[in-house]
Design an enzyme around this catalytic site. Structure first.
Site, PDB file in Angstrom:
ATOM      1  N   HIS A 116      -4.035   6.581  -6.815  1.00  0.00           N
ATOM      2  CA  HIS A 116      -3.623   5.743  -7.947  1.00  0.00           C
ATOM      3  C   HIS A 116      -3.115   6.568  -9.129  1.00  0.00           C
ATOM      4  CE1 HIS A 116      -6.148   2.640  -5.774  1.00  0.00           C
ATOM      5  NE2 HIS A 116      -4.911   2.197  -5.763  1.00  0.00           N
ATOM      6  N   PRO A 119       2.483  -7.680   7.146  1.00  0.00           N
ATOM      7  CA  PRO A 119       3.213  -8.256   6.019  1.00  0.00           C
ATOM      8  C   PRO A 119       3.977  -7.218   5.185  1.00  0.00           C
ATOM      9  CG  PRO A 119       0.827  -8.303   5.617  1.00  0.00           C
ATOM     10  CD  PRO A 119       1.028  -7.894   7.047  1.00  0.00           C
ATOM     11  N   ASP A 167       3.232  -0.521  -4.055  1.00  0.00           N
ATOM     12  CA  ASP A 167       1.901  -0.069  -3.612  1.00  0.00           C
ATOM     13  C   ASP A 167       1.511  -0.932  -2.419  1.00  0.00           C
ATOM     14  OD1 ASP A 167      -0.692   0.744  -3.353  1.00  0.00           O
ATOM     15  OD2 ASP A 167      -1.383  -0.017  -5.278  1.00  0.00           O
ATOM     16  N   SER A 168       2.165  -0.650  -1.310  1.00  0.00           N
ATOM     17  CA  SER A 168       2.090  -1.580  -0.175  1.00  0.00           C
ATOM     18  C   SER A 168       1.294  -1.012   0.978  1.00  0.00           C
ATOM     19  CB  SER A 168       3.502  -1.871   0.317  1.00  0.00           C
ATOM     20  OG  SER A 168       4.067  -0.683   0.812  1.00  0.00           O
ATOM     21  N   GLU A 183       1.579  -9.831  -5.306  1.00  0.00           N
ATOM     22  CA  GLU A 183       0.712  -9.531  -4.149  1.00  0.00           C
ATOM     23  C   GLU A 183       0.781 -10.729  -3.205  1.00  0.00           C
ATOM     24  OE1 GLU A 183      -1.726  -7.128  -2.785  1.00  0.00           O
ATOM     25  OE2 GLU A 183      -1.666  -8.770  -1.338  1.00  0.00           O
ATOM     26  N   GLY A 224       6.675  -9.976  -1.789  1.00  0.00           N
ATOM     27  CA  GLY A 224       7.478  -9.092  -2.642  1.00  0.00           C
ATOM     28  C   GLY A 224       8.963  -9.181  -2.364  1.00  0.00           C
ATOM     29  N   ASP A 253       1.250  -0.208   5.189  1.00  0.00           N
ATOM     30  CA  ASP A 253       2.224   0.529   6.004  1.00  0.00           C
ATOM     31  C   ASP A 253       3.330  -0.411   6.513  1.00  0.00           C
ATOM     32  OD1 ASP A 253       0.786   2.920   5.791  1.00  0.00           O
ATOM     33  OD2 ASP A 253      -0.624   2.238   7.322  1.00  0.00           O
ATOM     34  N   ASP A 304      -5.757  -4.233  -4.651  1.00  0.00           N
ATOM     35  CA  ASP A 304      -7.065  -3.680  -5.020  1.00  0.00           C
ATOM     36  C   ASP A 304      -7.187  -3.411  -6.515  1.00  0.00           C
ATOM     37  OD1 ASP A 304      -6.100  -0.746  -5.428  1.00  0.00           O
ATOM     38  OD2 ASP A 304      -5.332  -1.311  -3.473  1.00  0.00           O
TER      39      ASP A 304
HETATM   40  N1  SAM Z   1      -3.140   2.241  -1.172  1.00  0.00           N
HETATM   41  C1  SAM Z   1      -2.871   1.454  -0.081  1.00  0.00           C
HETATM   42  C2  SAM Z   1      -2.367   2.131   1.124  1.00  0.00           C
HETATM   43  O1  SAM Z   1      -1.264   2.689   1.135  1.00  0.00           O
HETATM   44  O2  SAM Z   1      -3.091   2.132   2.104  1.00  0.00           O
HETATM   45  C3  SAM Z   1      -2.157   0.175  -0.408  1.00  0.00           C
HETATM   46  C4  SAM Z   1      -3.158  -0.715  -1.036  1.00  0.00           C
HETATM   47  S1  SAM Z   1      -2.838  -2.332  -1.481  1.00  0.00           S
HETATM   48  C5  SAM Z   1      -4.348  -3.005  -0.889  1.00  0.00           C
HETATM   49  C6  SAM Z   1      -1.573  -2.948  -0.425  1.00  0.00           C
HETATM   50  C7  SAM Z   1      -1.326  -4.437  -0.631  1.00  0.00           C
HETATM   51  O3  SAM Z   1       0.006  -4.769  -0.281  1.00  0.00           O
HETATM   52  C8  SAM Z   1      -2.231  -5.345   0.189  1.00  0.00           C
HETATM   53  O4  SAM Z   1      -3.144  -5.999  -0.645  1.00  0.00           O
HETATM   54  C9  SAM Z   1      -1.257  -6.329   0.863  1.00  0.00           C
HETATM   55  O5  SAM Z   1      -1.724  -7.654   0.903  1.00  0.00           O
HETATM   56  C10 SAM Z   1      -0.022  -6.150   0.006  1.00  0.00           C
HETATM   57  N2  SAM Z   1       1.227  -6.544   0.661  1.00  0.00           N
HETATM   58  C11 SAM Z   1       1.586  -6.317   1.965  1.00  0.00           C
HETATM   59  N3  SAM Z   1       2.781  -6.859   2.208  1.00  0.00           N
HETATM   60  C12 SAM Z   1       3.214  -7.433   1.067  1.00  0.00           C
HETATM   61  C13 SAM Z   1       4.386  -8.162   0.701  1.00  0.00           C
HETATM   62  N4  SAM Z   1       5.360  -8.389   1.601  1.00  0.00           N
HETATM   63  N5  SAM Z   1       4.499  -8.600  -0.572  1.00  0.00           N
HETATM   64  C14 SAM Z   1       3.513  -8.354  -1.483  1.00  0.00           C
HETATM   65  N6  SAM Z   1       2.378  -7.694  -1.189  1.00  0.00           N
HETATM   66  C15 SAM Z   1       2.231  -7.231   0.063  1.00  0.00           C
END
Ligand code: SAM
Length: 277
Positions: free
Chosen positions: A61, A161, A154-155, A105, A137, A157, A85
């Site tokens: 972060h 989604p 901050d997504s 998110e 997103g 992999d 998170d």
């Molecule tokens: N630090 C982390 C990592 O790289 O492992 C990422 C953490 S954060 C929890 C990632 C977030 O992206 C998740 O909560 C997930 O729900 C969100 N996410 C995934 N696809 C997304 C999308 N298409 N639009 C918005 N948020 C999305």
């Protein structure tokens, strides 16, 4: 003895001894689990992959936020995509001059679970400068009429989604909604193992085709595959040099990021440079 295991490749696995499973939910988008562990404290996984843990989350972060915030002076409006998170929002809010953060998110359940079970990371998501938007997103950037000084992706992999956040069209829309000197930073996988290295190359190629400047910078994150993790830095105008307020930075008392780390994080090993050429 209970262990959480993540497969880093077909031949490599990473295991953490756990005290217990704290929470689990099959959400509309993914399987969410929160564990408590001996070494890393509590941690969040989505579809079986480590997202954040209490012990090393500061590295990820701090690096996804303080690098761009110290490249471009006077960032006022930030868009965070993903970030459920709350760690990215927590770091952004250290800058009092920042006016607003829109966080898009897809999965509200991630936010609610982290607020309840990971408050050390999520405790700033209720701040008055934060506007939480529960949406995909890719759709948000395609339709919004707002513009941003900084976009942080901050997504998860590029599977599930998160996959849409690695598409050409997503990056094109980010470019369109950035101000004329705006910056995009994203999670950019690891250069080390074959699968993540191939993703790394694809992301950088797409960003280079759209932004005048697109490179990567690195951090050492013990719980992500190989421990050697990259962030993408794509910019309309600014080179990634440090232009920060050093007095302010000293007051923030960060645990990983500093001016030397900023410079060093863009110094890439030869094999990474070669792969990105
Ligand atoms: N630090 C982390 C990592 O790289 O492992 C990422 C953490 S954060 C929890 C990632 C977030 O992206 C998740 O909560 C997930 O729900 C969100 N996410 C995934 N696809 C997304 C999308 N298409 N639009 C918005 N948020 C999305």
């Amino acid at each position: 003895m209970k262990w959480f295991t993540e497969y880093w490749t077909d031949n490599v696995k990473f295991s953490i001894r756990i005290k217990k499973l704290v929470y689990t939910k099959e959400t509309k988008f993914q399987k969410l689990e929160i564990y408590d562990s001996y070494e890393f404290g509590r941690f969040l996984t989505l579809d079986g992959y480590m997202m954040v843990n209490e012990k090393d989350e500061f590295i990820y972060h701090e690096m996804i936020v303080h690098v761009p915030m110290n490249v471009k002076p006077n960032v006022k409006n930030v868009l965070v995509i993903g970030g459920g998170d709350g760690g990215t929002v927590r770091e952004l809010l250290r800058y009092n001059d920042l006016e607003s953060i829109d966080m898009v998110e897809i999965d509200e359940e991630v936010v609610r679970a982290c607020q309840e079970f990971l408050p050390l990371i999520a405790h700033k998501l209720n701040d008055s400068k934060v506007n939480l938007i529960f949406a995909d997103g890719i759709e948000y950037v395609a339709t919004t009429e707002k513009s941003y000084d900084l976009i942080i992706v901050d997504s998860t992999d590029p599977i599930g989604p998160g996959a849409s956040l690695y598409k050409n069209q997503f990056y094109k829309d980010c470019y369109r909604i950035l101000t004329e000197d705006g910056i995009l930073v994203n999670q950019h996988e690891s250069p080390y193992f074959d699968d993540t290295r191939s993703e790394m190359k694809k992301i950088n190629k797409k960003l280079r085709a759209i932004f005048p400047l697109a490179t990567v910078y690195q951090a050492f994150i013990p719980t992500y595959p190989s421990g050697h993790w990259l962030f993408g830095f794509a910019s309309k105008k600014f080179t990634p040099d440090y232009r920060g307020n050093t007095d302010l930075l000293a007051k923030l008392k960060l645990r990983y990021y500093n001016q030397e780390v900023h410079k060093g994080s863009f110094a890439l090993p030869n094999y990474v440079k070669e792969e990105l050429r």
